[in-house]
Write an enzyme that holds these catalytic residues in place. Structure first.
Site, PDB file in Angstrom:
ATOM      1  N   HIS A 172       0.887  -1.185   0.000  1.00  0.00           N
ATOM      2  CA  HIS A 172       0.000   0.000   0.000  1.00  0.00           C
ATOM      3  C   HIS A 172       0.919   1.229   0.000  1.00  0.00           C
ATOM      4  O   HIS A 172       1.670   1.440  -0.939  1.00  0.00           O
ATOM      5  CB  HIS A 172      -0.916  -0.115   1.213  1.00  0.00           C
TER       6      HIS A 172
ATOM      7  N   HIS B  63      -2.408  -2.268  -9.981  1.00  0.00           N
ATOM      8  CA  HIS B  63      -3.401  -1.702  -9.085  1.00  0.00           C
ATOM      9  C   HIS B  63      -4.620  -2.606  -9.048  1.00  0.00           C
ATOM     10  O   HIS B  63      -4.963  -3.214 -10.059  1.00  0.00           O
ATOM     11  CB  HIS B  63      -3.821  -0.290  -9.538  1.00  0.00           C
TER      12      HIS B  63
ATOM     13  N   ASP C 129       2.403   5.604  -6.751  1.00  0.00           N
ATOM     14  CA  ASP C 129       3.617   5.452  -5.952  1.00  0.00           C
ATOM     15  C   ASP C 129       4.887   5.430  -6.781  1.00  0.00           C
ATOM     16  O   ASP C 129       5.979   5.625  -6.259  1.00  0.00           O
ATOM     17  CB  ASP C 129       3.539   4.181  -5.103  1.00  0.00           C
TER      18      ASP C 129
HETATM   19  N1  ACO Z   1       4.949  -6.511 -10.152  1.00  0.00           N
HETATM   20  C1  ACO Z   1       4.949  -7.765 -10.686  1.00  0.00           C
HETATM   21  N2  ACO Z   1       3.832  -8.488 -10.818  1.00  0.00           N
HETATM   22  C2  ACO Z   1       2.685  -7.926 -10.395  1.00  0.00           C
HETATM   23  C3  ACO Z   1       2.613  -6.642  -9.849  1.00  0.00           C
HETATM   24  C4  ACO Z   1       3.818  -5.939  -9.742  1.00  0.00           C
HETATM   25  N3  ACO Z   1       3.855  -4.713  -9.222  1.00  0.00           N
HETATM   26  N4  ACO Z   1       1.335  -6.341  -9.539  1.00  0.00           N
HETATM   27  C5  ACO Z   1       0.608  -7.410  -9.878  1.00  0.00           C
HETATM   28  N5  ACO Z   1       1.422  -8.371 -10.391  1.00  0.00           N
HETATM   29  C6  ACO Z   1       1.029  -9.667 -10.888  1.00  0.00           C
HETATM   30  C7  ACO Z   1       0.930 -10.678  -9.734  1.00  0.00           C
HETATM   31  O1  ACO Z   1       2.148 -11.318  -9.462  1.00  0.00           O
HETATM   32  C8  ACO Z   1      -0.117 -11.596 -10.302  1.00  0.00           C
HETATM   33  O2  ACO Z   1       0.494 -12.421 -11.263  1.00  0.00           O
HETATM   34  P1  ACO Z   1       0.116 -13.978 -11.405  1.00  0.00           P
HETATM   35  O3  ACO Z   1      -1.360 -13.973 -11.707  1.00  0.00           O
HETATM   36  O4  ACO Z   1       0.993 -14.451 -12.486  1.00  0.00           O
HETATM   37  O5  ACO Z   1       0.409 -14.553 -10.051  1.00  0.00           O
HETATM   38  C9  ACO Z   1      -1.069 -10.676 -11.049  1.00  0.00           C
HETATM   39  O6  ACO Z   1      -0.279  -9.558 -11.422  1.00  0.00           O
HETATM   40  C10 ACO Z   1      -2.244 -10.209 -10.202  1.00  0.00           C
HETATM   41  O7  ACO Z   1      -1.728  -9.717  -8.967  1.00  0.00           O
HETATM   42  P2  ACO Z   1      -2.602  -9.559  -7.637  1.00  0.00           P
HETATM   43  O8  ACO Z   1      -1.675  -9.425  -6.470  1.00  0.00           O
HETATM   44  O9  ACO Z   1      -3.654 -10.615  -7.572  1.00  0.00           O
HETATM   45  O10 ACO Z   1      -3.341  -8.222  -7.944  1.00  0.00           O
HETATM   46  P3  ACO Z   1      -3.890  -7.233  -6.867  1.00  0.00           P
HETATM   47  O11 ACO Z   1      -5.043  -6.572  -7.449  1.00  0.00           O
HETATM   48  O12 ACO Z   1      -4.125  -7.889  -5.558  1.00  0.00           O
HETATM   49  O13 ACO Z   1      -2.626  -6.278  -6.699  1.00  0.00           O
HETATM   50  C11 ACO Z   1      -1.289  -4.580  -5.888  1.00  0.00           C
HETATM   51  C12 ACO Z   1      -2.650  -4.944  -6.468  1.00  0.00           C
HETATM   52  C13 ACO Z   1      -1.163  -5.175  -4.461  1.00  0.00           C
HETATM   53  C14 ACO Z   1      -1.183  -3.066  -5.814  1.00  0.00           C
HETATM   54  C15 ACO Z   1      -0.163  -5.155  -6.782  1.00  0.00           C
HETATM   55  O14 ACO Z   1      -0.283  -4.667  -8.106  1.00  0.00           O
HETATM   56  C16 ACO Z   1       1.222  -4.878  -6.233  1.00  0.00           C
HETATM   57  O15 ACO Z   1       1.697  -5.628  -5.373  1.00  0.00           O
HETATM   58  N6  ACO Z   1       1.886  -3.766  -6.688  1.00  0.00           N
HETATM   59  C17 ACO Z   1       3.162  -3.400  -6.169  1.00  0.00           C
HETATM   60  C18 ACO Z   1       2.994  -2.589  -4.888  1.00  0.00           C
HETATM   61  C19 ACO Z   1       2.490  -1.184  -5.160  1.00  0.00           C
HETATM   62  O16 ACO Z   1       2.944  -0.518  -6.072  1.00  0.00           O
HETATM   63  N7  ACO Z   1       1.564  -0.745  -4.311  1.00  0.00           N
HETATM   64  C20 ACO Z   1       0.993   0.592  -4.411  1.00  0.00           C
HETATM   65  C21 ACO Z   1      -0.436   0.501  -4.770  1.00  0.00           C
HETATM   66  S1  ACO Z   1      -1.151   2.095  -5.044  1.00  0.00           S
HETATM   67  C22 ACO Z   1      -1.246   2.819  -3.527  1.00  0.00           C
HETATM   68  O17 ACO Z   1      -1.333   2.172  -2.500  1.00  0.00           O
HETATM   69  C23 ACO Z   1      -1.191   4.265  -3.509  1.00  0.00           C
END
Ligand code: ACO
Length: 374
Positions: free
Chosen positions: A220, A259, A310
């Site tokens: 987050h 996201h 971010d």
């Molecule tokens: N890098 C690499 N792979 C990713 C990323 C990423 N940043 N984000 C999603 N994926 C991939 C996952 O590994 C997953 O792949 P798979 O299906 O092959 O296993 C797929 O995309 C779906 O990911 P989920 O975790 O199910 O998607 P979710 O909707 O829960 O994720 C999240 C959202 C937590 C923000 C995620 O994109 C992430 O971890 N991002 C990095 C952290 C980040 O930047 N957070 C800031 C968010 S914005 C804010 O808070 C202001």
């Protein structure tokens, strides 16, 4: 009977709200009916705070009153200042912030009833968070205590509190826009945490304490700090491809990408990218811009992911000279407005938030006395 489990409550509609709308397909973000692009272009953080709290844009006199009120609420009680001094200088700033929000409630007990009067607490917390961060950061870097600077805008005061200098006009506007962009985002994890706490009729300070603890996580608000760690690790343009691909090969998440709601680029990222470039040009330092441009290209090509807010906030704060471990607290200093607007909405339409779990454990084990357990 409970329905199907939606892991992470993905796509579950938990409540009705009039505060913030996200169109994840079109990449639109709306605060109280107004497009974020227009607010970031034409408003100030104080105007947006008024909008989120009261549901309408302020008149000139209403805005003036709010600015004065926020400026008058910046000073923290001496008891709290002493508590902050007693914390180890090595403490994580988000832990300090969480402790300070909780302690402020103890030193201002009049503000802790749950209901519409909590708007007083919302403004108190918003005004006080830069002072809390400034007091802690100045002590750990052996710099003098804060002076009251009621003439400064919220954004300028935040920079003054942290860096002991007044920002240039461009820097103040960049921070003002960053604060606007971070102020609210519908039912993100920390706002949901705040609403859950408020839904028990607990007080606003407890709700914001829950929210600060939730924002801290790297998935987050903690992501912005990790983005800058990644840029430091990459170091130069010719290493972007190699470092990003190696991370993906190890199934690591690339911070600042992806996201839950946006399926296209986060509109806040688009706006902040432009500000990051503008600041970089003014300072003659486009290193972060160039690295980020290349990271975006590689991550999109390899994984189809778009940047989120971010990805760019860290580069803006770094160009100003804000230390990395203060990025997430600066996020909190803005999101406190959204948290508290949601808490006030929760009090207005209260229903205890209490979902159900699909129990998947055993139900009829035979009890074994302790002496017979192996
Ligand atoms: N890098 C690499 N792979 C990713 C990323 C990423 N940043 N984000 C999603 N994926 C991939 C996952 O590994 C997953 O792949 P798979 O299906 O092959 O296993 C797929 O995309 C779906 O990911 P989920 O975790 O199910 O998607 P979710 O909707 O829960 O994720 C999240 C959202 C937590 C923000 C995620 O994109 C992430 O971890 N991002 C990095 C952290 C980040 O930047 N957070 C800031 C968010 S914005 C804010 O808070 C202001």
């Amino acid at each position: 009977m409970p329905g199907e489990v939606q892991r992470g409550l993905q796509d579950v509609v938990a409540l009705e709200s009039r505060i913030c709308f996200i169109d994840g397909q079109q990449g639109r973000l709306i605060y109280r009916g107004y497009d974020i692009r227009e607010l970031a272009e034409r408003s100030t953080f104080e105007e947006v705070a008024y909008l989120l709290w009261y549901g309408r844009l302020p008149t000139t006199s209403q805005l003036g009153e709010l600015q004065q009120r926020l400026a008058s609420l910046r000073t923290i009680p001496p008891e709290l200042a002493r508590q902050l001094d007693a914390l180890p200088a090595s403490a994580e700033p988000m832990d300090v912030l969480r402790t300070a929000v909780s302690a402020l409630a103890v030193f201002e007990p009049g503000e802790t009833s749950a209901g519409p009067s909590s708007i007083g607490g919302a403004q108190r917390l918003t005004a006080a968070l830069p002072t809390v961060l400034g007091a802690f950061h100045r002590r750990r870097s052996n710099r003098p205590l804060l002076r009251d600077r009621p003439e400064l805008s919220h954004a300028a005061y935040l920079i003054y509190a942290l860096l002991d200098r007044e920002p240039t006009e461009l820097e103040a506007r960049a921070v003002d826009v960053a604060l606007i962009l971070h102020a609210d985002h519908e039912l993100n994890a920390s706002t949901f945490a705040a609403r859950i706490t408020a839904s028990t009729l607990s007080d606003l300070y407890s709700a914001v304490t829950s929210a600060v603890g939730t924002l801290k996580g790297p998935l987050h608000g903690g992501a912005n700090e990790r983005v800058m760690e990644m840029l430091d690790e990459i170091g130069s343009l010719d290493r972007v491809e190699e470092v990003v691909k190696a991370k993906l090969a190890r199934h690591e998440r690339i911070m600042g990408f992806g996201h839950r709601v946006y399926k296209v680029e986060d509109p806040r990222a688009t706006i902040l990218r432009a500000w990051s470039r503008r600041l970089g040009e003014a300072k003659g330092d486009l290193r972060y811009c160039r690295l980020l441009e290349k990271v975006v290209e590689v991550v999109h090509r390899e994984k189809g992911l778009y940047p989120n807010l971010d990805l760019y906030s860290g580069s803006v704060y770094s160009l100003l000279g804000v230390p990395h471990d203060l990025f997430t607290p600066v996020f909190a200093a803005s999101r406190v407005v959204g948290w508290t607007a949601h808490v006030l909405e929760e009090y207005d339409d209260l229903r205890l938030i209490r979902p159900t779990a699909a129990y998947v454990g055993p139900t009829d084990l035979a009890y074994v006395p302790i002496a017979s357990r192996t």
